[in-house]
Write a protein that holds these residues in place. Structure first.
Motif, PDB file in Angstrom:
ATOM      1  N   CYS A  96      25.228  52.161  17.348  1.00  0.00           N
ATOM      2  CA  CYS A  96      26.325  51.224  17.127  1.00  0.00           C
ATOM      3  C   CYS A  96      26.051  49.984  17.969  1.00  0.00           C
ATOM      4  N   ALA A  97      26.394  48.825  17.447  1.00  0.00           N
ATOM      5  CA  ALA A  97      26.146  47.582  18.176  1.00  0.00           C
ATOM      6  C   ALA A  97      27.297  46.612  17.972  1.00  0.00           C
ATOM      7  N   ARG A  98      27.381  45.671  18.885  1.00  0.00           N
ATOM      8  CA  ARG A  98      28.517  44.754  18.896  1.00  0.00           C
ATOM      9  C   ARG A  98      28.044  43.360  19.279  1.00  0.00           C
ATOM     10  N   THR A  99      28.578  42.352  18.595  1.00  0.00           N
ATOM     11  CA  THR A  99      28.301  40.975  18.964  1.00  0.00           C
ATOM     12  C   THR A  99      29.568  40.164  18.857  1.00  0.00           C
ATOM     13  N   TYR A 100      29.746  39.264  19.814  1.00  0.00           N
ATOM     14  CA  TYR A 100      30.908  38.392  19.797  1.00  0.00           C
ATOM     15  C   TYR A 100      30.592  37.063  19.118  1.00  0.00           C
ATOM     16  N   ARG A 101      29.365  36.594  19.299  1.00  0.00           N
ATOM     17  CA  ARG A 101      29.037  35.242  18.839  1.00  0.00           C
ATOM     18  C   ARG A 101      28.036  35.215  17.687  1.00  0.00           C
ATOM     19  N   GLY A 102      27.470  36.347  17.350  1.00  0.00           N
ATOM     20  CA  GLY A 102      26.422  36.361  16.323  1.00  0.00           C
ATOM     21  C   GLY A 102      26.990  36.419  14.918  1.00  0.00           C
ATOM     22  N   THR A 103      26.099  36.685  13.981  1.00  0.00           N
ATOM     23  CA  THR A 103      26.478  36.867  12.588  1.00  0.00           C
ATOM     24  C   THR A 103      26.332  38.341  12.231  1.00  0.00           C
ATOM     25  N   LEU A 104      26.557  38.662  10.968  1.00  0.00           N
ATOM     26  CA  LEU A 104      26.448  40.063  10.568  1.00  0.00           C
ATOM     27  C   LEU A 104      25.051  40.620  10.860  1.00  0.00           C
ATOM     28  N   ARG A 105      24.041  39.781  10.814  1.00  0.00           N
ATOM     29  CA  ARG A 105      22.673  40.223  11.072  1.00  0.00           C
ATOM     30  C   ARG A 105      22.272  40.062  12.535  1.00  0.00           C
ATOM     31  N   GLY A 106      23.188  39.613  13.346  1.00  0.00           N
ATOM     32  CA  GLY A 106      22.918  39.546  14.778  1.00  0.00           C
ATOM     33  C   GLY A 106      22.865  38.142  15.325  1.00  0.00           C
ATOM     34  N   PRO A 107      22.399  37.948  16.537  1.00  0.00           N
ATOM     35  CA  PRO A 107      21.916  38.998  17.440  1.00  0.00           C
ATOM     36  C   PRO A 107      23.048  39.806  18.059  1.00  0.00           C
ATOM     37  N   TYR A 108      22.784  41.053  18.342  1.00  0.00           N
ATOM     38  CA  TYR A 108      23.742  41.955  18.947  1.00  0.00           C
ATOM     39  C   TYR A 108      23.485  42.086  20.436  1.00  0.00           C
TER      40      TYR A 108
END
Length: 121
Positions: A96-108
């Motif tokens: 599982c991964a999470r990103t606040y500022r990325g897009t659906l493809r990342g970066p995570y």
């Protein structure tokens, strides 16, 4: 501190189904994009699926389209990956991964420790 804890992995026969879950410990869950990745020994970690902050938009790797479904419950700080029609090539450790500022493809930026999925033929 952001923590992601996966669950739901296990051993299943080809054609079967599993549902993975990931619970996030930090607040503001609804402000982050959530994703699932997988990795097998000797290979790079690969993107599987991601869901937008509201859950309206999602993205899938071609290899899982039509078989996997990602969803989220912002009230419970949880994201799920429903995996149907599993194939032996889906065997991997799922992260599982999470990103606040990325897009659906990342970066995570944040990652769980992973849960093992084994699909027997």
């Amino acid at each position: 501190q952001v923590q992601l804890v996966e669950s739901g992995g296990g051993l299943v026969q080809a054609g079967g189904a599993l549902r993975l879950s990931c619970t996030a410990s930090a607040p503001a869950f609804s402000t982050s994009i959530m994703g699932w990745f997988r990795q097998t020994p000797g290979k790079d970690r690969e993107f599987v699926a991601a869901v937008s902050r509201t859950g309206v938009s999602s993205d899938y790797a071609d290899s899982v389209k039509g078989r996997f479904t990602i969803s989220r419950d912002n009230a419970k700080n949880t994201v799920h990956l429903q995996m149907n029609s599993l194939k032996p090539e889906d065997t991997a450790v799922y992260y599982c991964a999470r990103t606040y500022r990325g897009t659906l493809r990342g970066p995570y930026n944040y990652w769980g420790r992973g849960t093992q999925v084994i699909v027997s033929s």
